[in-house]
Every structure is written in structure tokens, then in C-alpha cells.
Design an enzyme around this catalytic site. Structure first.
Site, mmCIF file in Angstrom:
data_model
loop_
_atom_site.group_PDB
_atom_site.id
_atom_site.type_symbol
_atom_site.label_atom_id
_atom_site.label_comp_id
_atom_site.label_asym_id
_atom_site.label_seq_id
_atom_site.Cartn_x
_atom_site.Cartn_y
_atom_site.Cartn_z
ATOM 1 N N HIS A 374 0.794 -1.224 0.000
ATOM 2 C CA HIS A 374 0.000 0.000 0.000
ATOM 3 C C HIS A 374 0.819 1.262 0.000
ATOM 4 O O HIS A 374 0.334 2.325 -0.358
ATOM 5 C CB HIS A 374 -1.036 -0.086 1.106
ATOM 6 C CG HIS A 374 -2.005 -1.149 0.732
ATOM 7 N ND1 HIS A 374 -1.774 -2.478 1.015
ATOM 8 C CD2 HIS A 374 -3.112 -1.104 -0.042
ATOM 9 C CE1 HIS A 374 -2.747 -3.196 0.471
ATOM 10 N NE2 HIS A 374 -3.562 -2.396 -0.172
ATOM 11 N N GLU A 615 -10.926 -12.754 -2.744
ATOM 12 C CA GLU A 615 -9.485 -12.656 -2.507
ATOM 13 C C GLU A 615 -8.912 -13.892 -1.826
ATOM 14 O O GLU A 615 -7.709 -14.117 -1.845
ATOM 15 C CB GLU A 615 -9.184 -11.437 -1.619
ATOM 16 C CG GLU A 615 -9.651 -10.134 -2.211
ATOM 17 C CD GLU A 615 -9.297 -8.929 -1.363
ATOM 18 O OE1 GLU A 615 -8.449 -8.146 -1.788
ATOM 19 O OE2 GLU A 615 -9.878 -8.780 -0.264
ATOM 20 N N ASP A 639 -4.429 -9.906 -3.622
ATOM 21 C CA ASP A 639 -4.530 -10.825 -2.489
ATOM 22 C C ASP A 639 -4.826 -12.248 -2.939
ATOM 23 O O ASP A 639 -4.377 -13.202 -2.321
ATOM 24 C CB ASP A 639 -5.623 -10.349 -1.520
ATOM 25 C CG ASP A 639 -5.078 -9.298 -0.573
ATOM 26 O OD1 ASP A 639 -3.969 -9.506 -0.061
ATOM 27 O OD2 ASP A 639 -5.738 -8.276 -0.366
ATOM 28 N N CYS A 686 -10.351 -5.985 -9.896
ATOM 29 C CA CYS A 686 -9.815 -4.680 -9.487
ATOM 30 C C CYS A 686 -8.383 -4.771 -8.962
ATOM 31 O O CYS A 686 -7.810 -3.788 -8.528
ATOM 32 C CB CYS A 686 -10.713 -4.023 -8.443
ATOM 33 S SG CYS A 686 -10.823 -4.963 -6.916
HETATM 34 C C1 PEP Z 1 -6.438 -6.768 -4.244
HETATM 35 O O1 PEP Z 1 -6.149 -7.449 -3.261
HETATM 36 O O2 PEP Z 1 -6.213 -7.120 -5.415
HETATM 37 C C2 PEP Z 1 -7.073 -5.449 -4.074
HETATM 38 C C3 PEP Z 1 -7.555 -4.798 -5.107
HETATM 39 O O3 PEP Z 1 -7.095 -4.924 -2.840
HETATM 40 P P1 PEP Z 1 -5.801 -4.314 -2.101
HETATM 41 O O4 PEP Z 1 -4.706 -4.218 -3.122
HETATM 42 O O5 PEP Z 1 -6.212 -2.981 -1.576
HETATM 43 O O6 PEP Z 1 -5.536 -5.315 -1.032
HETATM 44 MG MG MG Z 2 -6.891 -6.923 -1.298
#
Ligand code: PEP
Ligand code: MG
Length: 752
Positions: A374, A615, A639, A686
Site C-alpha cells: 500500500h 481474494e 490478495d 480490481c
Molecule cells: C487486491 O487485493 O487485489 C485489491 C484490489 O485490494 P488491495 O490491493 O487494496 O488489497
Molecule cells: Mg486486497
């Protein structure tokens, strides 16, 4: 294929002679040079290069070249598997390409003169089964090297292997061991490869980011005679600087409004701290010494705290203390140390990244974390180029070393020559002057045969909404609501959240917006929350588990979302759902909020769709039950890959095992999408796979029609979709799914 009559027998003979002169060659470089010159001549190649494997650095180093710039010798370095040369080395096989720049594995190194070469042939240099280097040929003519050339080149490299291995060992002996005193010497020019966290380009001096230590604070004491008015002036100057940072943050990022600085201001203005300093000054202690003693006291005080969050406060004390002493003793402005510079750090918190953004750092080189972490996601929102590099010794380079950070190509050049720096600058200028990508975006997206596909944006901060609009995103497919939570010193209240969410709703009128509820934990820690010690945070109290355990926080957030969308429709999705029970609990929380809001007479959204992120692999077995309750699914591939393969997405040491094209991942995705569609549920992707054009074809092929990604990737994904026929995408997906090994799937993916 060009038919060239090369006198292969003569060449092999010459090389034999070359091998013989190793014994009296005084200069290894000259000997290797003679080898490449001779081979280039005989093979009618424009370039011949030899790379030797460096055991210590675990990389292939260019040791001699005929054709590339001489200054690239010792400077171009490749990891095994990297680029076509690295591929030949790690797979111990010839790599022959008729048009190398078109190959996905092709690595372009600006500033070494590789431009314009098309045909490429690389062979590993083997000692027994062990590769010790690689030799390459390049030609400006496309398709220049024949299968027969491969055989001849193989014979040459076999003959040369002993000679080259000897040279390699001698070169290793020549290497001077790194000593502490060397760290202050000028670093050698070198090119370091990294993983791109946030695309961009920066050139500037290195600044090492560590939390300031007491020793550094002490070093600021100085000896100038100062008095109480000087001290008070310094306090005011410090206050002004922090207020400025706070204001800057407020202007750029209204949703995180600078709360990270308010704690520092509070501390600075606190009478027990200021008062203690003034008391000591009144009693005759020099102001700088008095300030230092109080800072020391506070650091010790926080160090003794049981609570981890409180212990962290020592850094705020040190930060404010350093700033105060610098102002008192006339040291240069602490903020200007970072402007335009490239920060190198072992690790960073999201709030550090935010500070670097506000201080106008040029870019960041991070020695920990992964591209889906992140910190990377935040850097993209802040437009801060970020590269992840697994090279701890970068922390040893002297501050002020020139760096070129090319986070478009994944290169970091340490101490570049003027020529190299100039070439990188030219390349960047060319990139900038290209027509703005957003202008190429069309309003709606179709495959080549007319199937409608929806492209939406992922956003993290409100600042991203404007970017999403400029790239013509059809809506927000993922709002990572945890970002405003992460970059603060305390939990945002329901009213604060309402204000932020309302601005988002108003910023995207009439478009689909998907709020993901708080996804804290893992690498998205809330610094003000004591999680206790978690050995495996990604398997710990993360995401929906955290929300359900801290229901009050969860309810507050859901209430804020429902209130913000009181006059429109909204989609709410829950992250990391691993069972139908969890989904039911989360959905119950929403129902409870709606009932409460109605009861309280507050306006709330009437048209909410509830969905979940896909996920965790456990959901594959319960898709039918989940689809009864979830109105939509969004696949978080970041994830999904992590949990499917048990590979920590933020751990650089296993980054090579994080393989989205793993057959288990691809088959899992197909199963999930098929099940969702069977139940008539909307399904989108996503995670980062959504913005990789190679995977976009696969995802189209298994039925995905909605993609959400960081807005900057939208143009290239749209372009890929317009160029794809659905039949062809289905066929491609079938071919990929038929592969049962990683290598097989990789090959199909690379072939395209
Ligand atoms: C993912 O896990 O692909 C996702 C879009 O969520 P994040 O990257 O915020 O964990
Ligand atoms: Mg995620």
C-alpha cells in the site's frame, strides 16, 4: 532469413588460438575485448558482448563489448532471468530472436547504445551444467542469425568456457572487499534493477531516510551564544514550518487533512515541554543544551511506554526536536533536504510517503515491500516515482550521490556519468512530449467484435477522483476507504468520513461507485491502533476480520457511506470475505445501520448493492452460497495470488514466487468468474492483473467484462481491448488454462 556465408571453421580455430593466449594476457579486459571483436567480425554481427556472472552480487555483469558503448562495461548488470541475456543464462539455452525489442523479456538500457539493433542471439557459457556467463550477438538486420549460427556460436562458447571462467575468477579476486571507509568514497557507477511501485522519473541527489537519532540531534547543538529571545524565535519558526506542511497537505489532500502534523504542533506548543526548556534556560543553561535535555527526557519517557502506539511517538519527538534545534542553531532548513531529492529507505510508513510527497521529494527507492503493497498504491496517488530494490548496500552510499530513478523501466542508476544522465533526460522529455494519454481515451470500450467492456478507476485519495475523471473512467470500481484512516493520528469520526465520502459522490455524479469497507491490517496498519504483536499480519486480524471485531468502527463507516449517498445509488463491498457466514455478518451490519439511521431520522441511501471481494481461495468452494447473498463480486487479484500461492505480496525475498500466471491462480479465477456469471452476478477485476494487457485478454476470455484499475493504466488497457477479438481471447484463455506448469503458462503468456 539472411543467407550469409560465414567462415565458421576459421572462427572456431581463431577462438582456439585466443584461448591459448590467456596464459600470457596481462590484461583480462583486453583479452575479453579481443574475443568479442573477433567473434563479432566472424559472425558479421554489429554487436558481440560477454557477460560474466558475479557470485557476490548474484548478477551478470557486462565485461566486454564490441558495438555497445565502451562505458557500459561493468555498468550493465542483469539478474539471472532478466532480459533475454538473463533468460539464456538462467534457462541454460540459446535465445534467438528475429526482432528482440518486440519480445516481452527484452530489457532496454538507455545510454549504452543498444538502439537500433533487431536480431539477437544469446548463449549461456556453461562450465559443466553450471552457467558462468553469457555471450550475445546483435545485428541491425532483422532475422539475421540462423539455426546454424546457433550451433556455431554454441561451439565457440564451449571452447571459450574454460578461458572465460578463468577470467571470471580473476576478476572476482580483483574486487576489493567493501570496507567501512569505502562508504564515504565516491560510489562506482552502477545500474540496479528494481520492481516498479509507482511509475515516473526523477534525477537528483540521494537522501537517506531514517528516523533521526539522538546523536544527530546532538550534532545540531552548535556553540553560538544564544539567549531566550533566540529560543522563542526558533520555536515560532518551527511552528510556522509545521503549519505550512499542514496547510500544504490540506490543499493537496483534503481527505487526510494533515492530521499527521497536528500532533507535532500540539507537542511543540505544550507547556510542559516548552516550559521545561524555558525554565532551564532561565536557570542559565544554554538554549540548545536545554532543548536537547528535554527532548532526551521525552524520548526516554515514550521509550518506556507499554503501548506500541505510544512508543512510536518518540519519532514525533525526535522530528520536532530536530527541527527546533536546526532553527535555533541556524542549520539549513530541514525540509529543503528532501526537495527534488531521491529518498532511499529501508522501510516507510504511509505517513512518511505522504510527508515525502509534501516535501516535494523527487522519488523513492525502497528496500522492502512489494509492488502491490500500500505504500506503492499511495505513491501512485501522490505521483511519486517509487522503485523497490533488493539491495541493502544502497543504504551505505554517501548522501548527495547522484541518482537517476527511472521507474518507467525499473532502473536505478547510481552515480551516472554525465552522458548517461543526459540520455535518460532526453528519453524522459520524449516521453513527456508524447500526446497526453488521457486524450486518447474513448468514452466507452468495446472488443474488436463489438462486445461492451466497462473500464473503471481504483482510487485511494480524493485527489484521484479528478484523475479518474480526466481519464474518462466510467465510475469508481474500488475506493480503498482505508487510506484516509491510515494517514492520520486518530480515527476519523463519522462526520469527517461523511464529508470525505460526500465529496466523492458529488465528484462522480450518476456513475457507479463502489466503496470498499475498511481494509486495515496486513501492511495497512493504523498507527494509532494497537494490534498487539502479530507474527503473520496478512493471516491475522486483517480487513473484514478487523471490522467485525471492532464493530463500532465498522458501523460508523457504513453509516457515513449510507449518509453520503442519501440521494443516489451506491455499492458497498467487503474485503477478504472467507465464508458465507462472514458475508452474512457484514451484511447484517449494513442492515443495522440502515435501521438505525431511519430511526434517527437521518437521510440514508435507499439503493445499496452489497458485494464482496474475491481474494481468499476458500470462497471458491462456496461460490454458490455466496452468490445467493452477494449482489456482485470484485476480484482482488493482489490478495488472491498472495493467498492462493502462500506468498507474502510485500516480501521482496519471495517476489519471484509471486506468479499471477500460476495455473492454480488462472484456474481459480476461471472457476470464480464462471460461478458468478452462472448466478447472474456482476463480476469485475480490481487487482493489478486488471491493468496488465496480457492478462486482460485472458480475463476477457473467461468472461470478465468489467475492469477497475489506477486511472493512468486505462488508456493502454482500452487499447488492448479494442484490439482483441472475443473468440481469440477465449482461445488464448483455453491455451493458458490447459497449461499445468508455471513455465508452460509463462511461455504461452509471453508468446501472446
Ligand atoms: C487486491 O487485493 O487485489 C485489491 C484490489 O485490494 P488491495 O490491493 O487494496 O488489497
Ligand atoms: Mg486486497
Amino acid at each position: 532469413m539472411a543467407i550469409i556465408n560465414r567462415d565458421h571453421a576459421k572462427l572456431i580455430c581463431d577462438i582456439g588460438e585466443l584461448s591459448a593466449i590467456i596464459t600470457d594476457a596481462s590484461d583480462l579486459g583486453a583479452m575479453l575485448q579481443k574475443i568479442v571483436d573477433t567473434v563479432a567480425g566472424h559472425m558479421q554481427a554489429d554487436v558481440c558482448s560477454v557477460y560474466l556472472f558475479d557470485d557476490a552480487g548474484q548478477e551478470l555483469v557486462l565485461r566486454a563489448t564490441h558495438g555497445l558503448l565502451p562505458s557500459s562495461v561493468g555498468y550493465v548488470r542483469l539478474r539471472p532471468g532478466e532480459g533475454l541475456t538473463g533468460l539464456a543464462f538462467s534457462e541454460r539455452r540459446p535465445v534467438r530472436e528475429a526482432d528482440a525489442p518486440a519480445h516481452p523479456n527484452y530489457r532496454y538500457f538507455p545510454g549504452i547504445g543498444v538502439e537500433g539493433y533487431r536480431s539477437f542471439l544469446a548463449l549461456p557459457i556453461l562450465r559443466g551444467r553450471r552457467p558462468v556467463g553469457a555471450m550475445t550477438l546483435q545485428s541491425k538486420q532483422p532475422d539475421h542469425f540462423s539455426a546454424e549460427d546457433v550451433q556455431v556460436f554454441r561451439a565457440i562458447t564451449m571452447q571459450l568456457a574454460t578461458t572465460i571462467e578463468m577470467a571470471r575468477l580473476l576478476l572476482t579476486l580483483e574486487r576489493k572487499p567493501a570496507t567501512a571507509t569505502q562508504t564515504s568514497a565516491l560510489p562506482e557507477p552502477r545500474l540496479v534493477r528494481g520492481q516498479i511501485g509507482a511509475e515516473g522519473y526523477a534525477v537528483g541527489e540521494a537522501v537517506l531516510i531514517r528516523q533521526p537519532s539522538l546523536a544527530e540531534i546532538r550534532a545540531l547543538l552548535g556553540s553560538a551564544p544564544l539567549d531566550l529571545p533566540d529560543f522563542r524565535r526558533a520555536v515560532r519558526a518551527t511552528e510556522k514550518q509545521i503549519e505550512n506542511l499542514e496547510k500544504l497537505a490540506g490543499e493537496r489532500l483534503s481527505d487526510v487533512t494533515a492530521v499527521i502534523f497536528s500532533a507535532q504542533l500540539l507537542m511543540l506548543r505544550d507547556q510542559s515541554w516548552l516550559g521545561a526548556m524555558e525554565e532551564q534556560i532561565a536557570a542559565g543553561t544554554a538554549p540548545a543544551e536545554a532543548a536537547y535535555r528535554v527532548i532526551l527526557n521525552y524520548v526516554e519517557l515514550f521509550d518506556r511506554m507499554d503501548n506500541a502506539y505510544m512508543r512510536e511517538k518518540r519519532y514525533d519527538v525526535l522530528d520536532v526536536g530536530r527541527r527546533l534545534l536546526a532553527n535555533l542553531t541556524g542549520h539549513r532548513d530541514v525540509d529543503s533536504r528532501r526537495e527534488g531529492r531521491i529518498a532511499i529507505a529501508a522501510e516507510l510508513l504511509p505517513s512518511d510517503v505522504l510527508k515525502l510527497g509534501l516535501e516535494k521529494a523527487g522519488g523513492i527507492v525502497l528496500l522492502s515491500g512489494g509492488v502491490t503493497s500500500h505504500v506503492a498504491v499511495l505513491a501512485r496517488s501522490l505521483d511519486l516515482p517509487l522503485l523497490f530494490v533488493d539491495e541493502p548496500h544502497l543504504l551505505q552510499i554517501p548522501e548527495g550521490t547522484r541518482l537517476v530513478l527511472d521507474a518507467h523501466q525499473g532502473n536505478l542508476v547510481v552515480a551516472p556519468s554525465e552522458d548517461v544522465e543526459r540520455r535518460y533526460r532526453e528519453q524522459d522529455e520524449a516521453r513527456r512530449s508524447a500526446p497526453h494519454l488521457a486524450e486518447r481515451m474513448r468514452e466507452s470500450t468495446h472488443t474488436a467484435d463489438g462486445t461492451r467492456v466497462h473500464l473503471l478507476a481504483n482510487i485511494n485519495l480524493l485527489a484521484d477522483v479528478e484523475v479518474a475523471r480526466s481519464y474518462k473512467a466510467e465510475g469508481i470500481g474500488l475506493y480503498r476507504t482505508e487510506f484516509p484512516f491510515m494517514i492520520r493520528n486518530d480515527l476519523p469520526s463519522e462526520e469527517e468520513q461523511l464529508r470525505i465520502y460526500r465529496r466523492l459522490v458529488e465528484g462522480m455524479p450518476g456513475r457507479e461507485i463502489t466503496f470498499r469497507t475498511l481494509d486495515a491490517g496486513g501492511d495497512k496498519v493504523l498507527s494509532y491502533f494497537d494490534y498487539g504483536t502479530e507474527a503473520n499480519p496478512f493471516l491475522g486480524l486483517r480487513s473484514i476480520r478487523f471490522a467485525l471485531r471492532h464493530r463500532d468502527i465498522f458501523l460508523q463507516q457504513v453509516r457515513a457511506i449510507l449518509r453520503a449517498a442519501h440521494d443516489t445509488q451506491v455499492r458497498i463491498m467487503f474485503p477478504m470475505i472467507s465464508s458465507p457466514d462472514e458475508l452474512a455478518s457484514a451484511a447484517n451490519a449494513v442492515a443495522e445501520c440502515r435501521a438505525d439511521l431511519r430511526h434517527e431520522g437521518l437521510l440514508a441511501c435507499e439503493h445499496v448493492q452489497l458485494g464482496m471481494m474475491l481474494e481468499v481461495p476458500s470462497v471458491l468452494e462456496t461460490m454458490d452460497e455466496l452468490a445467493e447473498r452477494a449482489e456482485f463480486f470484485s476480484i482482488g487479484t493482489n490478495d488472491f495470488v498472495q493467498y492462493m500461492l502462500a506468498v507474502d505480496r510485500t516480501n521482496v525475498h519471495v517476489a519471484d514466487l509471486y506468479i499471477p500466471q500460476h495455473p492454480a491462480v488462472l484456474r481459480g479465477l476461471r472457476r470464480a468468474v464462471t460461478a458468478a456469471l452462472r448466478h447472474g452476478r456482476d463480476v469485475s477485476v480490481c487487482g493489478d492483473m486488471a491493468h496488465d494487457p496480457r492478462f486482460v485478454r485472458f480475463l476477457l476470455g473467461i468472461g470478465v467484462r468489467k475492469f477497475s484499475m489506477s486511472a493512468r493504466y486505462l488508456p493502454r488497457v482500452q487499447e488492448a481491448i479494442f484490439a482483441t477479438h472475443l473468440d481469440e481471447a477465449r482461445h488464448f484463455a483455453q491455451r493458458l488454462l490447459a497449461e499445468s506448469t508455471v513455465s508452460g503458462a509463462t511461455e504461452v503468456l509471453d508468446e501472446g
